[in-house]
Enzyme design. Structure first.
Site, PDB file in Angstrom:
ATOM      1  N   GLY A  59     -30.979 -93.581  37.569  1.00 20.35           N
ATOM      2  CA  GLY A  59     -29.844 -94.298  36.981  1.00 20.35           C
ATOM      3  C   GLY A  59     -29.415 -93.670  35.681  1.00 20.35           C
ATOM      4  N   CYS A  86     -37.027 -90.604  39.033  1.00 17.56           N
ATOM      5  CA  CYS A  86     -36.244 -90.208  37.866  1.00 17.56           C
ATOM      6  C   CYS A  86     -36.257 -91.310  36.800  1.00 17.56           C
ATOM      7  CB  CYS A  86     -34.825 -89.813  38.304  1.00 17.56           C
ATOM      8  SG  CYS A  86     -33.952 -88.905  37.034  1.00 17.56           S
ATOM      9  N   TYR A  87     -35.145 -92.021  36.593  1.00 19.56           N
ATOM     10  CA  TYR A  87     -35.148 -93.121  35.618  1.00 19.56           C
ATOM     11  C   TYR A  87     -36.259 -94.113  35.963  1.00 19.56           C
ATOM     12  CZ  TYR A  87     -33.655 -97.297  33.084  1.00 19.56           C
ATOM     13  OH  TYR A  87     -33.623 -98.394  32.276  1.00 19.56           O
ATOM     14  N   HIS A 175     -35.529 -85.890  42.583  1.00 20.88           N
ATOM     15  CA  HIS A 175     -34.929 -86.780  43.580  1.00 20.88           C
ATOM     16  C   HIS A 175     -35.329 -86.371  44.997  1.00 20.88           C
ATOM     17  CE1 HIS A 175     -32.215 -89.144  40.996  1.00 20.88           C
ATOM     18  NE2 HIS A 175     -32.316 -88.083  40.211  1.00 20.88           N
ATOM     19  N   GLU A 177     -34.840 -87.936  47.619  1.00 16.55           N
ATOM     20  CA  GLU A 177     -33.887 -88.466  48.605  1.00 16.55           C
ATOM     21  C   GLU A 177     -32.752 -87.500  48.925  1.00 16.55           C
ATOM     22  OE1 GLU A 177     -34.318 -89.344  45.520  1.00 16.55           O
ATOM     23  OE2 GLU A 177     -32.644 -90.387  44.571  1.00 16.55           O
ATOM     24  N   VAL A 232     -14.993 -95.875  65.386  1.00 14.31           N
ATOM     25  CA  VAL A 232     -16.323 -96.240  65.888  1.00 14.31           C
ATOM     26  C   VAL A 232     -16.757 -97.637  65.419  1.00 14.31           C
ATOM     27  CG1 VAL A 232     -17.431 -94.813  64.099  1.00 14.31           C
ATOM     28  CG2 VAL A 232     -18.760 -95.556  66.012  1.00 14.31           C
ATOM     29  N   ASP A 233     -16.466 -97.992  64.165  1.00 15.64           N
ATOM     30  CA  ASP A 233     -16.976 -99.271  63.650  1.00 15.64           C
ATOM     31  C   ASP A 233     -16.368-100.472  64.370  1.00 15.64           C
ATOM     32  OD1 ASP A 233     -18.187 -97.557  61.891  1.00 15.64           O
ATOM     33  OD2 ASP A 233     -16.781 -97.929  60.254  1.00 15.64           O
ATOM     34  N   LYS A 375     -23.430 -95.439  58.905  1.00 11.91           N
ATOM     35  CA  LYS A 375     -22.547 -94.919  59.959  1.00 11.91           C
ATOM     36  C   LYS A 375     -23.328 -94.293  61.121  1.00 11.91           C
ATOM     37  CE  LYS A 375     -18.044 -93.857  60.631  1.00 11.91           C
ATOM     38  NZ  LYS A 375     -16.975 -94.801  60.304  1.00 11.91           N
TER      39      LYS A 375
END
Ligand code: XMP
Length: 519
Positions: A59, A86-87, A175, A177, A232-233, A375
């Site tokens: 953050g 991180c933060y 990070h 991720e 698609v949604d 998605k």
């Protein structure tokens, strides 16, 4: 998001990082359910029973300021494993008595390399070879809290991975991720399965029956209306709701005249004939075109199209008094985004279009079966519902449609020219097996004409712009690197087949600084 009763989960406390969503995504890719909550909310949390692990995100705050985003200290006494990123790592260190310094000397942005200091369950099968990790920090922990050890360092930051194995508290300064970190998924794998000891229970198809039952129980004998666009949604929502309540679902397709070539008819026939849905088609193309006459300001266009769509849809819904519900394809990132404006500090990059909008005005209850999905998860669900690939893997298409891809005035003639060029482009991408490698591709018409020569004659015609980007979620994007032969070929094909275009250009900007759409 509704609470997930009896579901083991990982809680992600969002301190406002732009990539918090990716943490949730990585965890769910590993077959574990996760939820993102704001720091404010964790203060109010009373029931920790289903929570098997907590992750603090990165953050923009700094724990070196007098005021900073934090969590109650009691959280560390719950015997739930914690991972700070991180933060998140700096916050752990701060709360538990370590020292953090803002330091230009120690700041790291971009790639850094890890040096192993000791073994740790968090780095199991991870630090055997040198790993590149993605850094984005200015502050650094300079003294560890009691009972913590250093697992790995980088050249500029000594305390890059830290642990307190006794209390199962871990921190990484980088990070894991983001895809720029080598095999960051292994860090999450270790945290989930070696440290939190959570079991794999989450997979998309297994959610299908649960979602259908929830819709049945909510709707009972009332009717549900759904705006079906053929994306698609909304298609997955329509199939799910149809499985739950069959004829009590009314799908409305509003033809704005701003769709891709033949797309509207194709979608209508598919849902009516193949999936046997109750679909009503409303041709509003004339009124859309009329209202858009001489409008070239992008925001004005968007407003006119959005408001008109609501009006047409609203009129239809009022025709049947039994309609009590509105089904829409809100996704998990939409919910996080809209929450972030009131909750966490995640900077809002772009307002989302399917949260809010229709329902408030229409006084209908919402059904949002996809609100816990990303998605790609929706696509897995679509596949298990039997949705055809041409819709399931379709590129995203903006609500205002070709209206924001015809720069300048929108006329019937320019819509037709664009539809033809776009159709050739998309067909060619599919033929050359490039379509699925691209997040989004489209043709647009620019508002200027240029001179060309065809045969022996001078031409003065439109410029067609081609765009193709790769992206993970549309928030950032890179332009797609086409082989030269593809560009040569597509340019010829469009100019030879579409009257009104004598020049084709390829957009080579990324997002940022550009956006995916032109308007
Ligand atoms: P930008 O152009 O902001 O687009 O980079 C990011 C993603 O959002 C889509 N987009 C829209 N989707 N209604 C939508 O449903 C809209 O008004 C809209 N505007 C942009 C865009 O196509 C891309 O996928």
């Amino acid at each position: 998001m509704q609470s997930q009763k009896n579901k083991d989960k990982i809680l992600i406390v969002d301190f406002g990082s732009q990539v918090t969503k990716l943490i949730a995504r990585r965890i769910r890719e590993l077959g574990v359910y996760s939820e993102i909550i704001t720091p404010k909310k964790i203060n109010k949390l009373r029931d920790y029973n289903d929570i098997k692990g907590i992750i603090f995100s990165g953050g923009p705050s700094t724990v070196t300021a007098t005021k900073f985003e934090t969590v109650p200290k009691e959280i560390f006494k719950k015997k739930i494993p914690i991972l700070g990123i991180c933060y998140g790592l700096q916050l752990i260190a701060k709360i538990l008595g370590g020292k953090i310094k803002p330091s230009k000397k120690r700041r790291e942005f971009g790639r850094a390399y890890l040096f192993k200091k000791k073994n740790s369950p968090l780095t199991n099968k991870y630090l055997e070879i040198r790993k590149a990790v993605w850094m984005s920090h200015e502050d650094a922990v300079v003294k560890l809290p009691k009972n913590f050890k250093t697992v790995a360092s980088t050249k500029d930051s000594k305390l890059t991975i830290i642990e307190n194995t006794q209390d199962k508290i871990y921190g990484v300064q980088f990070h894991p991720e983001v895809t720029h970190t080598d095999n960051g998924k292994q860090i999450f794998k270790n945290f989930l399965f070696l440290i939190c000891k959570i079991r794999k229970k989450w997979n998309i198809p297994s959610q299908q029956n649960k979602l259908i039952d929830e819709i049945k129980n909510k709707v009972k004998n009332d009717k549900v209306i759904c705006a079906l666009s053929g994306g698609v949604d909304s298609s997955v929502v329509a199939l799910l709701v149809n499985k739950a309540i069959k004829k009590n679902l009314i799908c409305i397709m509003v033809d704005t005249g701003l769709m891709r070539k033949n797309e509207f008819k194709y979608t209508y026939r598919l849902f009516k004939n193949k999936y046997k849905l109750n679909v009503k088609l409303i041709d509003a193309s004339k009124i859309f075109l009329k209202r858009l006459k001489n409008i070239s300001n992008p925001e004005k266009k968007r407003k006119i199209i959005g408001n008109l769509f609501i009006k047409v849809f609203e009129k239809e819904s009022k025709k049947n008094k039994k309609i009590k519900f509105l089904a829409q394809g809100t996704l998990y990132p939409d919910i996080i985004e809209s929450k972030s404006s009131s909750g966490s500090k995640t900077s809002k990059i772009k307002s989302h279009h399917n949260v809010g909008g229709l329902p408030k005005k229409m006084n209908l209850q919402l059904i949002e079966p996809l609100k816990e999905f990303f998605k790609d998860e929706v696509r897995i669900l679509g596949k298990s519902l039997g949705l055809v690939d041409s819709i399931n893997y379709k590129h995203p298409f903006p609500g205002p449609g070709l209206g924001i891809r015809i720069i300048g005035d929108i006329t019937q003639e320019r819509i037709k020219i664009l539809q033809e060029a776009d159709n050739i482009y998309i067909k060619e991408l599919i033929k050359k097996k490039l379509y699925k490698r691209i997040w989004q591709a489209y043709a647009a018409l620019l508002p200027i004409k240029t001179v060309g020569v065809m045969g022996d004659l001078r031409t003065y015609e439109n410029i067609c712009l081609l765009r193709a980007v790769v992206s993970e979620d549309g928030m950032t994007a890179d332009y797609f690197n086409f082989p030269k032969f593809f560009l040569d070929n597509i340019s010829n094909k469009i100019i030879n087949n579409v009257k009104g275009i004598n020049r084709v250009v390829y957009d080579i900007t990324s997002k940022p600084p550009s956006t995916i759409e032109l308007e």
